[in-house]
Design an enzyme around this catalytic site. Structure first.
Site, short mmCIF file in Angstrom:
data_model
loop_
_atom_site.label_atom_id
_atom_site.label_comp_id
_atom_site.label_asym_id
_atom_site.label_seq_id
_atom_site.Cartn_x
_atom_site.Cartn_y
_atom_site.Cartn_z
N ASP A 158 4.55 8.85 -37.21
CA ASP A 158 6.01 9.01 -37.34
C ASP A 158 6.76 8.46 -36.12
O ASP A 158 7.98 8.27 -36.18
CB ASP A 158 6.38 10.48 -37.58
CG ASP A 158 5.98 11.42 -36.46
OD1 ASP A 158 5.35 10.98 -35.48
OD2 ASP A 158 6.30 12.62 -36.57
N TYR A 174 3.03 2.85 -26.90
CA TYR A 174 2.17 3.26 -28.02
C TYR A 174 2.88 3.06 -29.36
O TYR A 174 2.36 2.41 -30.27
CB TYR A 174 1.77 4.73 -27.86
CG TYR A 174 1.25 5.35 -29.15
CD1 TYR A 174 0.03 4.93 -29.70
CD2 TYR A 174 1.98 6.32 -29.83
CE1 TYR A 174 -0.44 5.49 -30.89
CE2 TYR A 174 1.52 6.88 -31.01
CZ TYR A 174 0.31 6.45 -31.54
OH TYR A 174 -0.14 6.98 -32.72
N LYS A 222 2.07 0.57 -32.57
CA LYS A 222 1.82 1.04 -33.94
C LYS A 222 2.85 0.42 -34.90
O LYS A 222 2.51 0.05 -36.03
CB LYS A 222 1.87 2.57 -34.01
CG LYS A 222 0.73 3.29 -33.31
CD LYS A 222 -0.65 3.00 -33.90
CE LYS A 222 -0.85 3.62 -35.26
NZ LYS A 222 -2.26 3.48 -35.73
P1 NAD Z 1 -8.17 9.21 -31.15
O1 NAD Z 1 -7.68 8.56 -29.90
O2 NAD Z 1 -8.67 10.60 -31.09
O3 NAD Z 1 -9.35 8.33 -31.78
C1 NAD Z 1 -9.29 6.93 -31.86
C2 NAD Z 1 -10.68 6.43 -32.22
O4 NAD Z 1 -10.62 5.00 -32.34
C3 NAD Z 1 -11.74 6.74 -31.16
O5 NAD Z 1 -12.92 7.20 -31.79
C4 NAD Z 1 -11.98 5.41 -30.47
O6 NAD Z 1 -13.29 5.26 -29.96
C5 NAD Z 1 -11.72 4.44 -31.62
N1 NAD Z 1 -11.31 3.10 -31.14
C6 NAD Z 1 -10.39 2.81 -30.19
N2 NAD Z 1 -10.32 1.48 -30.01
C7 NAD Z 1 -11.20 0.92 -30.89
C8 NAD Z 1 -11.56 -0.41 -31.20
N3 NAD Z 1 -10.99 -1.45 -30.57
N4 NAD Z 1 -12.49 -0.63 -32.16
C9 NAD Z 1 -13.06 0.43 -32.81
N5 NAD Z 1 -12.78 1.71 -32.54
C10 NAD Z 1 -11.83 1.95 -31.60
O7 NAD Z 1 -6.99 9.05 -32.19
P2 NAD Z 1 -6.52 10.04 -33.36
O8 NAD Z 1 -5.60 11.04 -32.79
O9 NAD Z 1 -7.71 10.45 -34.12
O10 NAD Z 1 -5.64 9.03 -34.24
C11 NAD Z 1 -6.25 8.26 -35.26
C12 NAD Z 1 -5.18 7.40 -35.91
O11 NAD Z 1 -4.15 8.23 -36.43
C13 NAD Z 1 -4.48 6.45 -34.93
O12 NAD Z 1 -4.25 5.23 -35.59
C14 NAD Z 1 -3.17 7.14 -34.59
O13 NAD Z 1 -2.17 6.21 -34.28
C15 NAD Z 1 -2.88 7.84 -35.91
N6 NAD Z 1 -2.09 9.09 -35.82
C16 NAD Z 1 -2.44 10.08 -34.96
C17 NAD Z 1 -1.71 11.28 -34.94
C18 NAD Z 1 -2.09 12.43 -34.04
O14 NAD Z 1 -1.35 13.42 -33.98
N7 NAD Z 1 -3.20 12.39 -33.32
C19 NAD Z 1 -0.62 11.42 -35.80
C20 NAD Z 1 -0.28 10.37 -36.67
C21 NAD Z 1 -1.03 9.22 -36.67
O1 DAU Z 2 3.88 12.13 -33.79
C1 DAU Z 2 2.59 11.65 -33.97
C2 DAU Z 2 1.97 11.36 -32.63
O2 DAU Z 2 1.65 12.62 -32.05
C3 DAU Z 2 0.72 10.49 -32.73
O3 DAU Z 2 1.07 9.22 -33.22
C4 DAU Z 2 0.06 10.34 -31.35
O4 DAU Z 2 -1.16 9.61 -31.47
C5 DAU Z 2 -0.24 11.73 -30.82
O5 DAU Z 2 -0.78 11.64 -29.51
C6 DAU Z 2 1.03 12.57 -30.79
O6 DAU Z 2 1.96 12.08 -29.81
P1 DAU Z 2 2.79 13.05 -28.85
O7 DAU Z 2 3.23 12.30 -27.66
O8 DAU Z 2 3.84 13.79 -29.62
O9 DAU Z 2 1.61 14.12 -28.52
P2 DAU Z 2 1.20 14.85 -27.15
O10 DAU Z 2 0.21 15.89 -27.53
O11 DAU Z 2 0.84 13.88 -26.09
O12 DAU Z 2 2.54 15.56 -26.73
C7 DAU Z 2 3.20 16.48 -27.60
C8 DAU Z 2 4.46 16.93 -26.90
O13 DAU Z 2 4.08 17.75 -25.77
C9 DAU Z 2 5.29 15.80 -26.34
O14 DAU Z 2 6.67 16.12 -26.47
C10 DAU Z 2 4.90 15.75 -24.87
C11 DAU Z 2 4.57 17.19 -24.54
N1 DAU Z 2 3.53 17.40 -23.51
C12 DAU Z 2 2.35 16.74 -23.63
C13 DAU Z 2 1.34 16.91 -22.70
C14 DAU Z 2 0.04 16.16 -22.82
C15 DAU Z 2 3.74 18.29 -22.47
O15 DAU Z 2 4.82 18.91 -22.37
N2 DAU Z 2 2.75 18.46 -21.54
C16 DAU Z 2 1.57 17.79 -21.60
O16 DAU Z 2 0.70 17.96 -20.69
#
Ligand code: NAD
Ligand code: DAU
Length: 352
Positions: A133, A158, A162
Site C-alpha cells: 500500500d 522502498y 515497489k
Molecule cells: P522479507 O524482507 O521478509 O523477505 C524477502 C525475501 O526475499 C527474503 O527471503 C529474501 O532472501 C528474498 N530476496 C531478496 N532479494 C532477493 C533476490 N534478489 N532474489 C531472490 N530472493 C530475494 O519481506 P516480506 O515482508 O516477506 O515481504 C514480501 C513481499 O511482500 C515484498 O515484495 C514486500 O514488498 C511485500 N509486502 C510486504 C508487507 C509487509 O508488511 N511485510 C506488506 C505488503 C507487501
Molecule cells: O504498508 C506495508 C509496508 O509495511 C510494507 O510494504 C513494508 O515492507 C513493511 O516493512 C511495512 O513498512 P512500515 O515502514 O510501515 O513498517 P515498519 O515495521 O518498519 O514500521 C511500522 C511503523 O512503526 C512506521 O510508522 C515506523 C514505526 N517504527 C518502526 C520501527 C522499526 C517505529 O516507531 N520504531 C521502530 O523501531
C-alpha cells in the site's frame, strides 16, 4: 507446480507453509537468502518432496529460464524484494537492484516462458506480483482509505522501487499481454517476522529489557493485517482475480504506532510479566524516520465484492497469537539476532 520467489522471507514462508498445508500442488521456492531470508522458517518442510528450494537470485536470468523450462510452473508468485523502509533510506541501491531490475528480469523470463506455452497451459498461466500500500503515499487524517484507483505517490526509496515494479508489471500486461495480477497489501504481522520491523522489534526488545524506540510522536497510523490473512487473500486473487487488475488487501484495522506498542506491552505483562515492572516503562521516543508517511489505510471492498475475501483474524486475536509465537520460539529469535543483525541495530538506532 507454482514458483514462489522470496519464499524464505516473512510473508513468502508463511505463504509456502499455508499453501502446502492446503494443497497437493508442489512449490518451487527461489530465494537469494539475504539477511531477511531464513531457511529455519521452512524447517517443518524438511523431507517434504512437494517443496523444492533453490538458492538463487531473481536477477539471474539463466537460472530463472532454466527453472521455468525444467519445472513448467502454472504460476509465479513474486514476493522477493528488499522490504524495509529504514534500510532503503540507509542504502537504496539494493532496492533498485532487486525490486526494479529483479522484477524486470523475472517479467522477461516469464514472458519468454509463457510464449512457449500452448492451449490451457498458456491460458491459465499467471504472474502474481505481491506489492504494498506504500505506493499510494500518505493519507491525511480525514482522507478515505486507499482504493485501487488512487494515484501513485511513493515517498521512500522502498516504496518508489515497489511502485516502479508495479508499473513494469502493468506494462508487461498492457504491451505483451502477459497474464498478470497485482495485490497491494497493508502492514503484515505474525510468525517469522524479522525483528527489524515494528511489532517483532518491540517484542524482542521488551523481552531483553531494552528500550522500545518509537519514531517521532508515535501517532503514525498503519492498517495491520495478520500475515495468514494476507496469504489467503493472495490465494483468492490467484484463483479468481481478473487479469491485469490490482486488488488492495487490508485488515480494516487502523492503529497508531504508540497504541500498537502499548498493546504489545500489555500482552507481555499478561503472558510473561517482568519483575522489574510493566514493559511500557521501556517506551522511548526517538528521532523520526526521514520522510515518514503519516497514515496508511486500505479500502479492501474490491477483493471482498469480487472474490468474497475478508480477514479471518481481528487485531486482538492476531496480535495475541503473534506474541505467543515469539514467546514459544526463542531459538528462532536468537538465531536471527546473531551476526549482521547487530550491525543493523547500531546503524539505525545509535544516532537517533
Ligand atoms: P522479507 O524482507 O521478509 O523477505 C524477502 C525475501 O526475499 C527474503 O527471503 C529474501 O532472501 C528474498 N530476496 C531478496 N532479494 C532477493 C533476490 N534478489 N532474489 C531472490 N530472493 C530475494 O519481506 P516480506 O515482508 O516477506 O515481504 C514480501 C513481499 O511482500 C515484498 O515484495 C514486500 O514488498 C511485500 N509486502 C510486504 C508487507 C509487509 O508488511 N511485510 C506488506 C505488503 C507487501
Ligand atoms: O504498508 C506495508 C509496508 O509495511 C510494507 O510494504 C513494508 O515492507 C513493511 O516493512 C511495512 O513498512 P512500515 O515502514 O510501515 O513498517 P515498519 O515495521 O518498519 O514500521 C511500522 C511503523 O512503526 C512506521 O510508522 C515506523 C514505526 N517504527 C518502526 C520501527 C522499526 C517505529 O516507531 N520504531 C521502530 O523501531
Amino acid at each position: 507446480m507454482i514458483l514462489v520467489t522470496g519464499g524464505a522471507g516473512f510473508i513468502g514462508s508463511n505463504f509456502v507453509l499455508d499453501w502446502l498445508a492446503q494443497s497437493d500442488e508442489p512449490v518451487l521456492n527461489l530465494d537469494a537468502l539475504t539477511y531477511a531470508g531464513n531457511l529455519a522458517n521452512l524447517a517443518s518442510l524438511h523431507g517434504n518432496s512437494r517443496h523444492v528450494f533453490v538458492h538463487g537470485d531473481i536477477g539471474d536470468r539463466a537460472l530463472v529460464d532454466q527453472l521455468l523450462s525444467t519445472h513448467q510452473p502454472r504460476a509465479i508468485l513474486h514476493f522477493a524484494a528488499e522490504s524495509h523502509v529504514d534500510r532503503s533510506i540507509h542504502g537504496p541501491g539494493a532496492f533498485m537492484k532487486t525490486n526494479v531490475e529483479g522484477t524486470f528480469n523475472l517479467l522477461e523470463a516469464a514472458r519468454a516462458y509463457w510464449g512457449t506455452l500452448q492451449g490451457d497451459a498458456k491460458a491459465n498461466f499467471r504472474f502474481h506480483h505481491v506489492s504494498t500500500d506504500e505506493v499510494y503515499g500518505s493519507l491525511k487524517p480525514k482522507d478515505p482509505p486507499f482504493a485501487e484507483t488512487n494515484p501513485y505517490e511513493p515517498n521512500s526509496p522502498y516504496s518508489a522501487s515497489k511502485a516502479a515494479s508495479d508499473h513494469l508489471v502493468r506494462a508487461w500486461h498492457h504491451t505483451y499481454g502477459l497474464p498478470v495480477l497485482t495485490t497491494n497489501c497493508s502492514n503484515n504481522y505474525g510468525p517469522y517476522h524479522f525483528p527489524e520491523k515494528l511489532i517483532p522489534l518491540m517484542i524482542v526488545n521488551a523481552l531483553a529489557g531494552k528500550p522500545l524506540p518509537v519514531y517521532g510522536d508515535g501517532q503514525q497510523i498503519r492498517d495491520w493485517l495478520y500475515v495468514k490473512d494476507h496469504c489467503s487473500g493472495i490465494r483468492a486473487v490467484l484463483a479468481g482475480g481478473r487479469l491485469g487488475e490490482t486488488y488492495n488487501i487490508g485488515g480494516w484495522n487502523e492503529m497508531a504506532n504508540i497504541d500498537i506498542v502499548k498493546t504489545v506491552c500489555a500482552l507481555l505483562d499478561e503472558l510473561r510479566p517482568d519483575p522489574a515492572g510493566p514493559y511500557a516503562r521501556l517506551i522511548t521516543y526517538v528521532t523520526d524516520r526521514p520522510g515518514h508517511d503519516r497514515r496508511y489505510a486500505i479500502d479492501a471492498r474490491k477483493i471482498e465484492r469480487e472474490l468474497g475475501w475478508r480477514p479471518a483474524e481481528t487485531f486482538a486475536t492476531g496480535i495475541r497469537k503473534t506474541v505467543q509465537w515469539y514467546l514459544s520460539n526463542a531459538e528462532w529469535v536468537a538465531n536471527v539476532q546473531s551476526g549482521a543483525y547487530k550491525d543493523w541495530l547500531a546503524a539505525n538506532y545509535q544516532a537517533r
